[in-house]
Design an enzyme around this catalytic site. Structure first.
Site, PDB file in Angstrom:
ATOM      1  CG  ASP A  85     -57.136  70.263 -85.974  1.00 37.11           C
ATOM      2  OD1 ASP A  85     -56.801  71.417 -86.330  1.00 37.11           O
ATOM      3  OD2 ASP A  85     -56.546  69.242 -86.378  1.00 37.11           O
ATOM      4  CG  ASP A 174     -52.333  74.789 -80.497  1.00 36.21           C
ATOM      5  OD1 ASP A 174     -51.121  74.576 -80.642  1.00 36.21           O
ATOM      6  OD2 ASP A 174     -53.065  75.203 -81.414  1.00 36.21           O
ATOM      7  CD  GLU A 176     -49.376  75.712 -83.259  1.00 35.22           C
ATOM      8  OE1 GLU A 176     -48.843  75.847 -84.378  1.00 35.22           O
ATOM      9  OE2 GLU A 176     -50.530  75.243 -83.067  1.00 35.22           O
TER      10      GLU A 176
END
Length: 286
Positions: A85, A174, A176
């Site tokens: 990534d 994503d 987090e």
């Protein structure tokens, strides 16, 4: 001060204590220093796994630093497919070298919040495709700035769309640690679940695909109360820099992808798809 004889009891104890200290210094995870305004990064600079070393990884240990071996024991049991990534931090990526090293799929950061688009996105996204990789896009969520549905629309409109060409993976949320402030973005656990659901529902409405959720078990437990309601629909991309993925968040009995190191030989962030290449292709086809 008395001189220590090499074979004395005290000498042996001191040598043993020094040995223990050296072992612990290699294996214990680093703790995050207290954040200050000067330490806060610029908006838009976040990337996948930014908080993992300090919270859920073993950054600095021999296993975490050697990306070639950290997934070795897991791969003995299940065939896995190597991926990477990338974000603007990688800039121009040596895609042919990654392909030659065995990397077969990639995710590229497209957007963050509703205020940032990766300036390298087109070159990275098309560059991975041009060498033969199956690729997709990811969105770094900032639940404290705009609603989930609004960020999903921004993501789709700026690179996060999907097409049934066999080479495009579904988009990734994503979600987090907050690099700009409080870990849970100032939301309650139920409020975070609602924000995530809003994003996922809008992404599905726009693309026809269920988005992948990238997260770490410790963050998910802290910020959603270990909510288990997404596991039956949304694939899991687990983040943990260690020799195994560790415990998974509630609702998932297996992971689809695993980000296992930030210390890869060509591009830092390396990942494993939990299956052979034909399973990556199946996810791309939908």
């Amino acid at each position: 001060m008395p001189v220590l004889r090499p074979g004395s009891l005290r000498s042996r104890r001191l040598r043993f204590a020094a040995f223990l200290f050296s072992v612990l210094s290699l294996t214990l995870p680093l703790t995050a220093p207290a954040a200050s305004a000067a330490d806060t990064p610029a908006r838009g600079s976040a990337y996948m796994g930014m908080g993992v070393p300090a919270h859920d990884g073993r950054h600095g240990s021999p296993m975490a630093m050697n990306g070639l071996f950290s997934g070795f024991f897991t791969s003995l049991a299940v065939q896995q497919t190597e991926g990477v990534d990338v974000s603007s931090h990688q800039g121009t990526v040596a895609w042919p070298s990654l392909w030659s090293s065995g990397v077969r799929w990639a995710y590229v950061k497209a957007t963050e919040g509703t205020y940032y688009r990766n300036p390298y996105f087109n070159a990275q996204y098309n560059g991975s495709y041009n060498v033969g990789m199956i690729r997709g896009a990811y969105h770094f969520a900032t639940p404290d700035t705009t609603p989930g549905s609004t960020q999903a629309n921004y993501f789709v409109d700026h690179g996060g769309t999907w097409q049934r060409d066999g080479k495009t993976l579904p988009g990734v949320l994503d979600i987090e640690w907050n690099p700009y402030g409080a870990a849970c973005y100032g939301k309650t656990q139920s409020g975070m679940v609602s924000w995530i659901r809003s994003f996922l529902n809008q992404y599905k409405a726009r693309t026809g695909r269920a988005a992948v959720i990238y997260t770490a078990t410790s963050w998910w437990t802290q910020c959603t109360g270990n909510y288990g309601g997404f596991g039956s629909v949304n694939p899991l991309w687990i983040a943990r820099y260690a020799s195994t993925p560790g415990p998974l968040p509630a609702g998932w009995s297996f992971y689809t992808m695993w980000q296992y190191t930030s210390s890869g030989p060509i591009v830092g962030d390396h990942d494993k798809f939990n299956g052979a290449l034909d399973r990556v292709q199946a996810l791309a086809r939908g």
